[in-house]
Design a protein around this motif. Structure first.
Motif, short mmCIF file in Angstrom:
data_model
loop_
_atom_site.label_atom_id
_atom_site.label_comp_id
_atom_site.label_asym_id
_atom_site.label_seq_id
_atom_site.Cartn_x
_atom_site.Cartn_y
_atom_site.Cartn_z
N ALA A 186 0.82 -1.21 0.00
CA ALA A 186 0.00 0.00 0.00
C ALA A 186 0.86 1.27 0.00
N VAL A 187 1.98 1.26 0.73
CA VAL A 187 2.73 2.52 0.81
C VAL A 187 3.85 2.64 -0.23
N MET A 188 4.30 1.50 -0.77
CA MET A 188 5.31 1.54 -1.84
C MET A 188 4.92 0.53 -2.92
N PRO A 189 3.83 0.82 -3.64
CA PRO A 189 3.31 -0.17 -4.60
C PRO A 189 4.32 -0.55 -5.69
N GLN A 190 5.11 0.44 -6.12
CA GLN A 190 6.10 0.15 -7.18
C GLN A 190 7.15 -0.82 -6.67
N LEU A 191 7.57 -0.61 -5.42
CA LEU A 191 8.57 -1.50 -4.83
C LEU A 191 7.97 -2.90 -4.67
N GLN A 410 -3.62 4.38 8.55
CA GLN A 410 -2.48 3.46 8.60
C GLN A 410 -2.84 2.23 7.76
N TYR A 411 -2.09 2.04 6.70
CA TYR A 411 -2.38 0.89 5.83
C TYR A 411 -1.55 -0.30 6.31
N THR A 412 -2.18 -1.26 6.94
CA THR A 412 -1.45 -2.44 7.42
C THR A 412 -1.37 -3.47 6.29
N PRO A 413 -0.47 -4.47 6.40
CA PRO A 413 -0.34 -5.45 5.32
C PRO A 413 -1.71 -6.05 4.97
N ILE A 419 -9.50 -3.68 0.79
CA ILE A 419 -10.30 -2.63 0.14
C ILE A 419 -10.89 -3.16 -1.17
N ALA A 420 -10.10 -3.97 -1.89
CA ALA A 420 -10.64 -4.54 -3.14
C ALA A 420 -11.85 -5.43 -2.82
N VAL A 439 -8.78 4.80 1.69
CA VAL A 439 -8.75 3.59 0.84
C VAL A 439 -7.64 3.56 -0.20
N ASP A 440 -7.37 4.66 -0.89
CA ASP A 440 -6.52 4.59 -2.09
C ASP A 440 -5.19 5.32 -1.99
N GLY A 441 -4.80 5.75 -0.81
CA GLY A 441 -3.53 6.48 -0.70
C GLY A 441 -3.74 7.77 0.05
#
Ligand SMILES: Cc1cc2nc3c(=O)[nH]c(=O)nc-3n(C[C@H](O)[C@H](O)[C@H](O)COP(=O)(O)OP(=O)(O)OC[C@H]3O[C@@H](n4cnc5c(N)ncnc54)[C@H](O)[C@@H]3O)c2cc1C
Length: 467
Positions: A186-191, A410-413, A419-420, A439-441
């Motif tokens: 959620a916090v580093m989607p590209q990574l 806080q977006y937990t694992p 959310i999906a 939900v989305d950032g």
């Protein structure tokens, strides 16, 4: 309780947006584009002002932000919206001053070549953290779609010091969260996507790091001259929505024809009928409104925890601040202050006649901090600011304290998957969408994208139903 008054104009498409923060307003703006001039777009906002976490005030004669201060310019949505609502000429960029890391009483340069504090080469951060890449098993770090916490990822691959001294302060500035509970996906989607291809964390970081370019670097951040609240006002005006301030939406019901909400004060409720509803509110009110409609979606939202922060702003007439944009500091330094922005060094448009410094305090679990009164918080912030800078600061000519209780989700694992699933469950109900920081950032650009996406979904179904 008196019977609810019913508002509505028969025969016109009506969309009700709950929440007048940037998400709700971006949704309203997009809906106007999609549905045309005749649609009724209502924004119900419980506060007496629009903007939510965006709030600009006059401070020491300058427009200063009490909440969000910058827009991510590296992605298109925020700059795109600002341009679309006529603020293209007002977009301004930060100076070249860089933030420092305050460690052991010194302000150190942040090492180059990292991604949110995670280095592409352990040698790059050797001066700050003992980093050594652990042996890997040759398998990609994440399976497709899997998730883990940022803390677990960095500790297991590069060690505690990289996490505590570099990654946690960087992420703490955005989320005020506990890195051991923040979701990588959620916090580093590209990574996270790169981790599905690499067995070594540094290889994943190097794959996605911005390549050095020969030409002038495009700024990553921007803001609006005069304050981000101008973006709020201009978006609202351009959406030509009916704005209802001081209107708390308390109940949501599905009807055979669409939706009905109960809003306004308990003794004098208003019933608003709408063809479609967008919920652009934080997780807790969204969960309350969805409880009777779709319990699974409500449960996913009620699981989103929030961190609180307090900000102190100081204006100094004569002070010799370092040529930095501010500093971040790890929790291990044992200070209340977690970051500071030297606003007038960072943002040239603010001018340098007066130096304005914003100091932020509070990490997840430090809510007790918000119980202190303003003078105590300001005094602590000023004392610690002096300690970080290694100087005795003069009395500020002006100071203020702003509290943002329960403001940063806080977006937990597993957040994205939950959310999906919530969206899928909501999908059986026609013409309702959820959007926003819950939900989305968390960033403004992500919130704008989220509001626009919700508006696109609703516009598509409302238009289809009209045919
Ligand atoms: C101190 C701070 C600094 C930040 N700094 C930055 C930054 O520099 N850059 C960046 O990109 N992001 C930053 N953020 C994050 C960003 O500002 C927010 O995530 C974003 O503005 C949230 O927008 P939103 O519209 O989703 O929610 P909000 O701004 O929370 O808006 C939701 C609105 O819904 C209303 N509401 C709630 N319940 C109801 C109800 N039942 N009925 C009617 N209305 C209701 C609320 O009053 C609120 O106005 C910062 C956040 C904070 C707190």
């Amino acid at each position: 309780m008196t019977p609810a008054r019913v508002t509505g104009t028969p025969g016109r498409t009506r969309v009700l947006i709950v929440g007048g923060g940037i998400t709700g307003l971006a949704a309203a703006h997009r809906l106007r584009e999609r549905l045309g001039p005749d649609a009724e777009i209502i924004v119900a906002e419980q506060a007496m002002r629009l903007g939510g976490k965006i709030h600009t005030v006059d401070f020491a004669g300058r427009p200063v932000e009490t909440g969000a201060e910058s827009l991510l310019a590296a992605r298109p949505e925020a700059i795109g919206l600002a341009e679309a609502v006529g603020l293209g000429d007002a977009i301004v960029y930060p100076s070249d001053a860089k933030p420092a890391l305050s460690l052991g009483g010194e302000l150190l340069d942040f090492p180059a070549g990292h991604m949110m504090g995670i280095p592409g080469d352990p040698a790059d951060v050797a001066a700050i953290a003992n980093a050594k890449e652990r042996p890997d098993n040759g398998l990609p770090i994440l399976e497709p779609g899997a998730d883990m916490s940022v803390g677990a990822l960095v500790r297991s691959r590069l060690g505690d010091e990289v996490l505590d001294r570099l990654v946690a302060p960087m992420l703490g500035g955005v989320y005020a969260g506990d890195v051991d509970r923040l979701s990588v996906r959620a916090v580093m989607p590209q990574l996270a996507a790169a981790l599905e291809r690499h067995a070594r964390l540094t290889d994943a970081v190097n794959e996605i790091k911005r390549p050095p370019s020969d030409g002038p670097r495009k700024p990553v951040f921007a803001t609006v001259d005069g304050g981000l609240e101008r973006l709020v006002t201009a978006t609202s005006a351009s959406a030509r929505a009916e704005i209802r301030l001081g209107m708390t939406v308390r109940e949501l019901r599905q009807t055979p024809y669409g939706w009905e909400v109960i809003a306004g004060p308990v003794p004098d409720p208003i019933k608003i009928k709408a063809d479609a509803v967008i919920l652009a509110v934080p997780a807790s009110p969204a969960a309350v409104l969805l409880r009777a409609v779709e319990p699974q979606a409500a449960a996913a939202l009620s699981g989103v925890a929030y961190a609180s922060v307090a900000l102190a702003a100081f204006a100094f007439d004569r002070v010799d601040l370092p040529e930095r944009s501010g500093f971040l500091t790890p929790a291990s330094e044992g200070k209340t202050v977690k970051a500071a922005t030297f606003a007038s060094k960072k943002w040239p448009h603010l001018g340098r006649r007066r130096q304005i410094v914003r100091v932020s305090m509070g990490r997840l679990g430090e809510e007790a901090l918000l119980q202190y009164d303003d003078p105590t918080l300001a005094k602590t912030a000023l004392r610690e600011l002096g300690e970080h800078l290694g100087m005795r600061l003069p009395d500020p000519v002006e100071q203020r304290v702003d509290r943002w209780g329960g403001a940063l989700p806080q977006y937990t694992p597993g957040h994205d998957a939950r959310i999906a699933a919530a969206r899928e469950a909501l999908g059986v109900h026609r013409n309702i969408a959820i959007a926003g920081a819950a939900v989305d950032g968390v960033g403004i650009a992500a919130c704008i994208a989220s509001g626009q996406r919700a508006a696109d979904t609703i516009a598509a179904t409302v238009v289809a139903a009209d045919r």
